[in-house]
Design an enzyme around this catalytic site. Structure first.
Site, PDB file in Angstrom:
ATOM      1  N   ASP A 286       0.828  -1.207   0.000  1.00 14.67           N
ATOM      2  CA  ASP A 286       0.000   0.000   0.000  1.00 14.67           C
ATOM      3  C   ASP A 286       0.865   1.260   0.000  1.00 14.67           C
ATOM      4  OD1 ASP A 286      -2.139   1.753   0.320  1.00 14.67           O
ATOM      5  OD2 ASP A 286      -3.135   0.485   1.792  1.00 14.67           O
ATOM      6  N   ASP A 287       0.701   2.094  -1.009  1.00 16.50           N
ATOM      7  CA  ASP A 287       1.405   3.385  -1.101  1.00 16.50           C
ATOM      8  C   ASP A 287       2.915   3.229  -1.268  1.00 16.50           C
ATOM      9  OD1 ASP A 287      -1.115   4.383  -0.712  1.00 16.50           O
ATOM     10  OD2 ASP A 287      -0.617   5.634   1.008  1.00 16.50           O
TER      11      ASP A 287
ATOM     12  N   CYS B 255      -6.194   3.746  -3.427  1.00 15.45           N
ATOM     13  CA  CYS B 255      -6.496   2.458  -2.793  1.00 15.45           C
ATOM     14  C   CYS B 255      -7.725   1.716  -3.305  1.00 15.45           C
ATOM     15  CB  CYS B 255      -6.647   2.668  -1.284  1.00 15.45           C
ATOM     16  SG  CYS B 255      -5.216   3.406  -0.474  1.00 15.45           S
TER      17      CYS B 255
ATOM     18  N   ARG C  60      -8.106  -1.670  -5.856  1.00 21.69           N
ATOM     19  CA  ARG C  60      -8.556  -2.966  -5.353  1.00 21.69           C
ATOM     20  C   ARG C  60      -9.777  -3.472  -6.116  1.00 21.69           C
ATOM     21  NH1 ARG C  60      -5.374  -0.810  -1.815  1.00 21.69           N
ATOM     22  NH2 ARG C  60      -4.328  -2.090  -0.259  1.00 21.69           N
TER      23      ARG C  60
ATOM     24  N   LYS D 259      -5.900  -5.844   4.011  1.00 21.62           N
ATOM     25  CA  LYS D 259      -6.811  -4.711   3.808  1.00 21.62           C
ATOM     26  C   LYS D 259      -7.822  -5.013   2.696  1.00 21.62           C
ATOM     27  CE  LYS D 259      -6.491   0.081   2.105  1.00 21.62           C
ATOM     28  NZ  LYS D 259      -5.585   1.242   1.951  1.00 21.62           N
TER      29      LYS D 259
ATOM     30  N   HIS E 228     -11.271  -2.836   1.770  1.00 21.40           N
ATOM     31  CA  HIS E 228     -11.493  -1.482   1.228  1.00 21.40           C
ATOM     32  C   HIS E 228     -12.318  -1.424  -0.049  1.00 21.40           C
ATOM     33  CE1 HIS E 228      -9.664   2.820   0.718  1.00 21.40           C
ATOM     34  NE2 HIS E 228     -10.800   2.834   1.399  1.00 21.40           N
TER      35      HIS E 228
ATOM     36  N   HIS F  13       1.557   2.297   4.075  1.00 28.46           N
ATOM     37  CA  HIS F  13       0.532   3.337   4.217  1.00 28.46           C
ATOM     38  C   HIS F  13       0.583   3.935   5.625  1.00 28.46           C
ATOM     39  CE1 HIS F  13      -3.558   5.021   4.503  1.00 28.46           C
ATOM     40  NE2 HIS F  13      -3.735   4.819   3.204  1.00 28.46           N
TER      41      HIS F  13
ATOM     42  N   ASP G  72      -0.468  -0.781  -4.766  1.00 28.17           N
ATOM     43  CA  ASP G  72      -1.774  -0.265  -5.207  1.00 28.17           C
ATOM     44  C   ASP G  72      -1.684   1.092  -5.889  1.00 28.17           C
ATOM     45  OD1 ASP G  72      -1.241   1.214  -2.911  1.00 28.17           O
ATOM     46  OD2 ASP G  72      -3.269   1.070  -2.119  1.00 28.17           O
ATOM     47  N   ASN G  73      -0.603   1.816  -5.652  1.00 26.21           N
ATOM     48  CA  ASN G  73      -0.394   3.125  -6.282  1.00 26.21           C
ATOM     49  C   ASN G  73       1.004   3.588  -5.913  1.00 26.21           C
ATOM     50  OD1 ASN G  73      -2.862   3.712  -3.948  1.00 26.21           O
ATOM     51  ND2 ASN G  73      -0.826   4.544  -3.531  1.00 26.21           N
TER      52      ASN G  73
ATOM     53  N   LYS H 286       0.657   9.534  -5.560  1.00 30.99           N
ATOM     54  CA  LYS H 286      -0.625   8.840  -5.393  1.00 30.99           C
ATOM     55  C   LYS H 286      -1.792   9.781  -5.709  1.00 30.99           C
ATOM     56  CE  LYS H 286      -3.412   6.993  -1.547  1.00 30.99           C
ATOM     57  NZ  LYS H 286      -3.375   6.615  -0.100  1.00 30.99           N
TER      58      LYS H 286
END
Length: 551
Positions: free
Chosen positions: A44-45, A83, A87, A140, A142, A229, A335-336, A380
């Site tokens: 994540d991130d 995010c 997903r 996660k 989301h 994240h 994710d990004n 992001k």
């Protein structure tokens, strides 16, 4: 020769036959005996150069290094910049709007913006389960806050993790007042004080694998870490590894990462690094105390990535212990890109405490994130390369050639058809009485097998989120930033991955064709003008659950 013929050519018949003949035949043959296990690791991130295989030599990622050295890296793999939309595409093989998560995990009153996965968009878990797989998830979610939208209700046999978009990594409350809102197979789960969430995500994933072996079935594991994240929280022992490693500052490190990317073959030597963000203060203009403070922030961030890598190492060890390592493909993505922004994030659960501790709630900022995304532009949430492009590693012993680097131009929507082809599963036109959306992507098997170095498409790739738009076709990328009405930029990504030179004025015919392609795609996927959409009030989530925060 027209634009489409010149900049995108369909694969010749010979390549198609070869693609069917190498990895495809190997997999088909193996399926008669044993279907391959599939592990999808999502972080994540994480920025483009935030791990060793993509340029961050100062961060210890020996297990990701091992996967990359023994498998394949893509120079160009795309996500949806943030995010929840990422997903949604990852789990369904659909563009985010088609899956119902066009903006985020909140309901904006339209089907494409309902904020949770619709049932016409089948999840990886639902399809793989229909083909005989045990389906497991840790981390996660989301993509649906209400209980009937949770992982166990969307095809996963077992789930451990949190439902919303962010979480503390340490529990600082008592039972009944949890600050880490965890769920395990639909039931509340209390993280004991002192336990670290990244570690617990790994623990539960490995526990699921142990239990799954009794079923004598292939498995799909979706390991969705929330690190790195925010909030910036890490184990003291991991933080200690990075003390003093960031004295050189963000300006020097981003150039070092850029040079590393060239050495590793991820960008050409003739490519320029993205222009310096003029909102980021030069490192040599900071005071001694300011430099010390920002070093500490990056030390914690590096420690968070380090612990994810440790989890990957434990996963590899578990696969070997279970004698499943030779029959398992692992895909690693983010994710990004790394998060931009300047300053600390206010948050209702925030309490005082040094950065990195259970009491802190600090975020990553543009300064170090510009380094994390180096040599790419922006952060992001943006349609530039730093927002929508991140690492991709694929590892499959004796199936994917070790040490491969390919151009790629892959997208999240390509993973579902890849996994279904690997598993020998025909994507169902209907499931549980509901007609399913057709898959939007292309199988990556020809790419993974080495038959081609890029995904062969007959249509461009598209992005829209919060008014940010982009189109990628061949070497061209069209960008329209949010808030700038009818402003279009055009970049030649083959020459200018850093997106420094807007050539829209020199190629109006390309701009016109990509704009027209975008309009058609938007209509097919329920995309509406964001300036109109954002005036509509968001609808609150329904029901009562432990994960309905929007982050």
């Amino acid at each position: 020769m027209n634009f489409k013929q010149k900049y995108f050519r369909l694969p010749i018949l010979k390549a198609c036959l070869l693609a069917a003949g190498l990895l495809g035949v190997q997999v088909a043959s193996a399926q008669k005996k044993q279907k391959p296990n599939i592990v999808l690791v999502l972080v994540d991130d994480l920025g483009f150069s935030d791990i060793g295989p993509f340029g961050a030599t100062e961060i210890e990622t020996p297990n990701l290094d091992k996967l990359a050295a023994g498998g394949l890296k893509l120079k160009e793999f795309y996500n949806n910049s943030i995010c929840a939309p990422t997903r949604a595409s990852l789990l369904t093989g659909q563009y985010q709007h088609k899956a119902g998560v066009g903006f985020f995990n909140n309901n904006l009153g339209l089907a494409a913006y309902q904020g949770f996965l619709n049932h016409e968009s089948l999840t990886l878990a639902e399809v793989l389960k229909s083909g005989g797989y045990t389906t497991l998830m840790a981390g996660k979610w989301h993509v649906g806050d209400d209980r009937n939208q949770w992982p166990n209700q969307r095809g996963f046999d077992h789930f451990f993790g949190f439902i919303g978009g962010a979480s503390n990594y340490y529990e600082i409350g008592e039972k009944g007042t949890e600050t880490v809102p965890l769920v395990k197979d639909n039931e509340p789960y209390f993280l004991e004080p002192g336990k670290y969430l990244t570690e617990e995500i790994t623990n539960n994933a490995l526990g699921f694998l142990d239990d799954q072996q009794k079923a004598k079935k292939p498995f799909f594991l979706y390991l969705a870490y929330n690190a790195p994240h925010w909030p910036l929280q890490a184990l003291p022992a991991d933080i200690a590894k990075y003390k003093g490693k960031y004295k050189l500052g963000w300006d020097s490190l981003r150039v070092q990462r850029y040079r590393n990317a060239i050495k590793k073959g991820l960008i050409g030597a003739d490519q320029k690094i993205a222009a310096h963000d003029d909102q980021v203060k030069p490192w040599n203009k900071l005071t001694y105390d300011e430099q010390a403070y920002w070093q500490t922030r990056q030390e914690v961030y590096a420690a968070m990535i380090d612990h994810v890598d440790q989890g990957v190492g434990r996963l590899l060890a578990k696969l070997k212990e279970l004698k499943q390592d030779e029959n398992t493909i692992i895909i690693f993505i983010s994710d990004n890109g790394a998060q931009g922004g300047n300053g600390t994030r206010p948050y209702t659960q925030r309490i005082t405490g040094p950065v990195g501790t259970a009491g802190s709630y600090e975020t990553q900022n543009s300064n170090w994130s510009q380094t994390g995304n180096s040599p790419l532009r922006n952060y992001k949430g943006a349609p530039y390369e730093g927002g929508i492009s991140a690492p991709f590693i694929a590892w499959f012993p004796n199936k994917i050639k070790a040490g491969t680097i390919a151009k790629g131009t892959g997208h999240l929507i390509d993973l579902a058809p890849t996994f279904y082809e690997l598993a020998g599963i025909n994507y169902p036109k209907q499931l549980n009485g509901i007609t399913s959306n057709a898959l939007a992507g292309k199988s990556l098997l020809p790419l993974l097998s080495g038959i081609t170095d890029t995904v062969q498409r007959s249509v461009p790739l598209f992005w829209e989120r919060g008014g940010n738009k982009a189109v990628r076709w061949g070497k061209w990328k069209l960008v329209s930033p949010a808030g700038l009405t009818e402003k279009y930029e055009l970049f030649d990504i083959e020459k200018d991955r850093g997106e420094n030179a807007d050539v829209a004025a020199q190629h109006p015919e390309v701009v016109a064709q990509l704009k027209a392609a975008y309009v058609k795609w938007a209509a097919e996927n329920g995309v509406v003008d964001y300036e109109t959409l954002k005036t509509a009030p968001a609808r609150p989530a329904q029901g009562n659950n432990r994960g309905n925060q929007n982050f």
